[in-house]
Design an enzyme around this catalytic site. Structure first.
Site, mmCIF file in Angstrom:
data_model
loop_
_atom_site.group_PDB
_atom_site.id
_atom_site.type_symbol
_atom_site.label_atom_id
_atom_site.label_comp_id
_atom_site.label_asym_id
_atom_site.label_seq_id
_atom_site.Cartn_x
_atom_site.Cartn_y
_atom_site.Cartn_z
ATOM 1 N N ASP A 54 0.786 -1.235 0.000
ATOM 2 C CA ASP A 54 0.000 0.000 0.000
ATOM 3 C C ASP A 54 0.820 1.288 0.000
ATOM 4 O OD1 ASP A 54 -1.619 -2.101 0.677
ATOM 5 O OD2 ASP A 54 -2.505 -1.164 2.431
ATOM 6 N N GLU A 230 -10.999 -2.052 3.520
ATOM 7 C CA GLU A 230 -9.686 -1.535 3.909
ATOM 8 C C GLU A 230 -9.443 -0.187 3.234
ATOM 9 O OE1 GLU A 230 -7.257 -5.706 4.532
ATOM 10 O OE2 GLU A 230 -7.246 -4.835 2.526
#
Length: 839
Positions: A54, A230
């Site tokens: 990420d 998420e």
């Protein structure tokens, strides 16, 4: 969010790192090749080495765009999660800096965001030198608990210190992560959006000082809820460029419509405490003719066999079953009668197809129908090995970890005998070596064998494979399926009759993230191929006794709509058959409300709004404080289905190219619009203009070549069923970017894009709905060494975007136009070579 995923393989080992710095320790020779490796993106950010996922902490500060990212400073697979760091002055050229926030013995540093604390509300800096503050998820190693924590920097983001009062927000949860924080001016406070992942919710919190947080509200579940939620992000955007008309956008990562992981968005209103979506609260499918709704208390003229479906429809959840939801009315088909171990079928009477679509609800296990599947029994022939004894068999030899091992007693789905050959014994995944049969003469047309466990083909590094060796060469091979289910493979050995051969089981995989082993069941010499084991939990449409349409569940007790287009079957006699042939986990099927209609019902995934319809766009975030008020997004250009198996080294994973976001009104709805930031044009070198050209029933080279390209094209549909552009073409390779006029979809087909067999979930076709109504299709395509990003738009201004990784040969650099079953016209194409950002 940084996380472990289903087991996968490790490819090449990572390079060494300077302790604690995360810098490349490169020799002079290595320095000449770094960033020039095969598949290395040339205008997308990648770390010099090691695993990345990420993007985190996106902020513009003092002339630099800061990119923090989930990083493993010690290897090329997920683990040791820390924050890496890179900076850019133009969103194009990046400089990797030393490790920003390292993990320690207590915590890993999961995803989060960075803000400039201008008023020094935290007291971490001074008003003259306000701090940068990172708000991140602290993953406690001892408990798995996820807490929100702070670190701060007073030197512009170079060095960071963790706050001694951590955690600042703790709700005693292992699924509480990925805070996005920004200053909310109307209330003069900090605002946090953070995921309650397993609840499919986003929580909103407020704070005066980033230390003390007050819960405001929750949003969700809504939209796509098949996977955990998420990496939320919340921000306002003007609609149609009008600053007086603003909508809020909530972005959430979850299960994608393409498969694996993806990113959805909601538009709506935010009042400082609560987000309200523009989407309607409920969905009403198209009206039609109900064939069966199972609300009468009996199956009526439907016929049941076996014991899975009981004597009548279920009225909801059955004993020992998780809560069933999403069905209509009072009854539904539920084959959990007696649990997963029961089997059977439920078949409708015949009916004549009279409307284009058959809509219905389906849930339960994800076990598709496979044509030609059988009961899993061995084919007739000579059993060469069944591994039922104390050793592998007379004449079998073993090396490495398996030198003194033998068969394993276990009970795998599909297993025929009491034992298997399983290379997990005796050393687990780290064990490596070979197990080789005695020499034998090939006397049968087929060798049939059962395999399970790790999917690591023999032609890639670190295989878990079973090989047939003739004249010292591997002439046939099989691997596992990243599953414990034993299933049959068949080798056609008719060309080797009379030859001497051996079978060798190879395990060279240490399982950095699991599945570093292979299991082998029975091996049979036969004159016919073995049928794969039928373990379906499926709804099938039968015409003339053959399955012509099929659907399965998604390992969920929530039923969702699916639709079959029956245009080619109108006037034919058909039957619906609901099949449960599975006794293992999720070995049941749910179904309800079979209705014929003139329009398709849309599933939850189809109704959701997707930032990107491709396979490789996840964990998206936007920049805080970007100049000019621009909203700029980055995402992880990978997918948790296969992310740790992509064939790259010494790095693994890239980011998407930065995109500028806006909102546009299309057909009275507010939609997200994206474009690569204009700075990408600075990499353009030589340009080519291709004159208009018509193509009929084939492909036509366009005289454009390159492994890094930017293409702007307009294509006009004619009579073709499918048309578009092929990029990265070469012998046997192409990535097809097309439009399907039969379904009204843009698609990216990467099944022949190059190396695709490193994971069974990688090859495929990704699709996005986009109505053309006979008008032109506009394409903007950014092609890099191992990716394509496709921006497609119709004449009404509606846009879809698809991002996919590809791994073509370096020599596959061509561009073609194509049309299938008819004619289409390329009315415009402008192409530019793009320079490397690493040179």
């Amino acid at each position: 969010m940084p996380r472990t995923t289903r087991p996968s393989r490790r490819l090449l080992a990572a390079l060494a790192v300077l302790s604690g710095l995360g810098l490349v320790a490169a020799s002079p020779a290595m320095a000449d090749t770094l960033y020039q490796e095969q598949y290395r993106p040339q205008f997308h950010f990648t770390p010099a080495q090691n695993w990345m996922n990420d993007p985190n902490g996106l902020i513009y500060y003092k002339g630099q765009y800061h990119l923090f990212f989930q990083y493993n400073p010690e290897g090329n697979t997920w683990g040791n999660m820390s924050w890496g760091h890179a900076v850019s002055t133009d969103l194009v050229h990046w400089k990797q800096l030393p490790l920003a926030i390292p993990q320690d013995d207590q915590e890993m540093i999961f995803s989060g965001s960075v803000v400039l604390d201008k008023n020094n509300s935290t007291g971490f800096g001074t008003k003259a030198n306000p701090p940068l503050v990172a708000v991140y998820t602290s993953q406690q190693k001892a408990t798995g608990k996820q807490e929100q924590a702070l670190a701060y920097s007073t030197d512009g983001g170079t060095t960071w210190k963790k706050y001694s009062g951590n955690p600042v927000l703790d709700i005693d949860s292992t699924n509480f992560r990925d805070p996005k924080v920004f200053w909310y001016a109307p209330t003069h406070s900090w605002l946090m959006a953070v995921a309650l992942s397993d609840q499919r919710k986003v929580s909103f919190y407020s704070s005066p000082d980033l230390k003390k947080w007050t819960h405001l509200s929750d949003f969700g579940p809504s939209g796509a809820t098949g996977g955990v939620w998420e990496c939320p992000d919340l921000f306002p955007l003007p609609v149609d460029g009008n600053p007086k008309k603003t909508k809020w956008v909530l972005v959430v990562g979850t299960q994608s419509i393409a498969g694996g992981t993806g990113t959805q968005y909601f538009t709506g209103d935010f009042d400082g405490k609560k987000f309200t979506s523009d989407d309607p609260a409920t969905y009403t499918p198209p009206s039609g003719t109900v064939l069966q709704d199972f609300d009468s208390g009996s199956y009526g003229d439907w016929t049941a066999t076996g014991d899975a479906f009981g004597s009548a429809p279920a009225t909801g959840t059955l004993p020992n079953q998780q809560t069933v939801s999403g069905y209509q009315g009072s009854g539904l088909v539920n084959s959990f009668n007696g649990g997963d171990g029961t089997t059977g079928t439920l078949t409708s009477p015949g009916f004549t197809v009279s409307q284009r679509y058959l809509n219905f609800l389906v849930g339960g296990g994800n076990h598709p129908h496979v044509d030609g599947a059988g009961d899993g029994s061995a084919p007739p022939g000579q059993v060469f090995a069944d591994f039922s004894g104390d050793n592998y068999g007379d004449g079998w030899t073993a090396t490495g970890s398996f030198a003194n091992s033998g068969p394993t007693t276990e009970s795998l789905p599909g297993q025929l005998g009491p034992k298997t050959l399983d290379t997990y014994t005796p050393d687990g995944d780290p064990g490596t070596g070979t197990i080789t049969s005695p020499t034998f003469t090939i006397t049968s047309k087929y060798i049939d064998l059962q395999t399970a466990m790790g999917y690591h083909p023999n032609d890639l590094p670190n295989p878990t494979a079973v090989n047939l060796i003739v004249d010292g060469k591997v002439v046939a091979t099989a691997t596992g399926s990243n599953s414990g289910n034993l299933n049959w493979h068949s080798w056609d050995t008719s060309a080797y009759l009379g030859k001497q051969a051996q079978i060798q089981v190879v395990d060279q995989n240490t399982g950095a993230s699991g599945w570093g082993h292979i299991a082998v069941g029975d091996i049979v010499f036969s004159d016919r191929p073995a049928a794969p084991r039928d373990d379906q939990t499926a709804v099938n449409l039968l015409v003339d006794g053959k399955v012509v349409r099929t659907a399965t569940g998604s390992n969920s007790e929530t039923l969702d709509w699916t639709s079959w287009d029956l245009k080619d079957l109108i006037g034919k006699k058909a039957q619906i058959q609901i099949v449960d042939h599975n006794k293992d986990g999720w070995g049941h099927i749910l179904a309800d409300d079979f209705t014929t209609a003139d329009k398709p019902a849309l599933s939850t995934l189809q109704r959701a709004h997707w930032v990107d319809y491709g396979e490789d766009f996840y964990a998206a975030g936007t920049y805080n404080d970007a100049p000019g008020g621009r909203r700029i997004m980055l995402a992880w250009m990978n997918n948790w289905n296969y992310g740790q198996a992509i064939p790259t080294s010494p790095w693994r994973s890239a980011d998407t190219f930065p995109r500028q976001l806006s909102l546009r009104t299309v057909n009275a709805k507010t939609e997200l619009v994206q474009q690569p930031v204009g700075e990408l044009k600075s990499l353009r070198t030589s340009g080519t203009t291709v004159p208009p050209t018509t193509v009929t029933n084939g492909t036509k080279p366009l005289g454009v070549r390159g492994s890094t390209l930017q293409l702007e094209a307009e294509l006009t549909p004619g009579s073709a069923d499918r048309f578009g552009l092929d990029v990265r073409t070469g012998p046997g390779q192409r990535t097809r970017i097309g439009y399907d006029t039969t379904t009204g979809e843009v698609y990216v087909d990467r099944t022949a894009s190059g190396l695709v067999d490193f994971d069974p979930t990688f090859p495929g076709v990704q699709r996005a709905p986009l109505a053309l109504d006979g008008k032109p299709l506009t394409l903007h395509i950014d092609v890099d060494a191992s990716s394509v990003e496709v921006y497609a738009q119709n004449a009404a201004g509606q846009q879809v975007v698809l991002t996919d990784q590809i791994f073509p040969d370096p020599s596959s650099t061509g561009v073609d136009v194509f049309a299938d079953n008819g004619t289409a016209k390329l009315t415009r194409l402008q192409a530019w070579q793009l320079a490397s950002i690493w040179k």
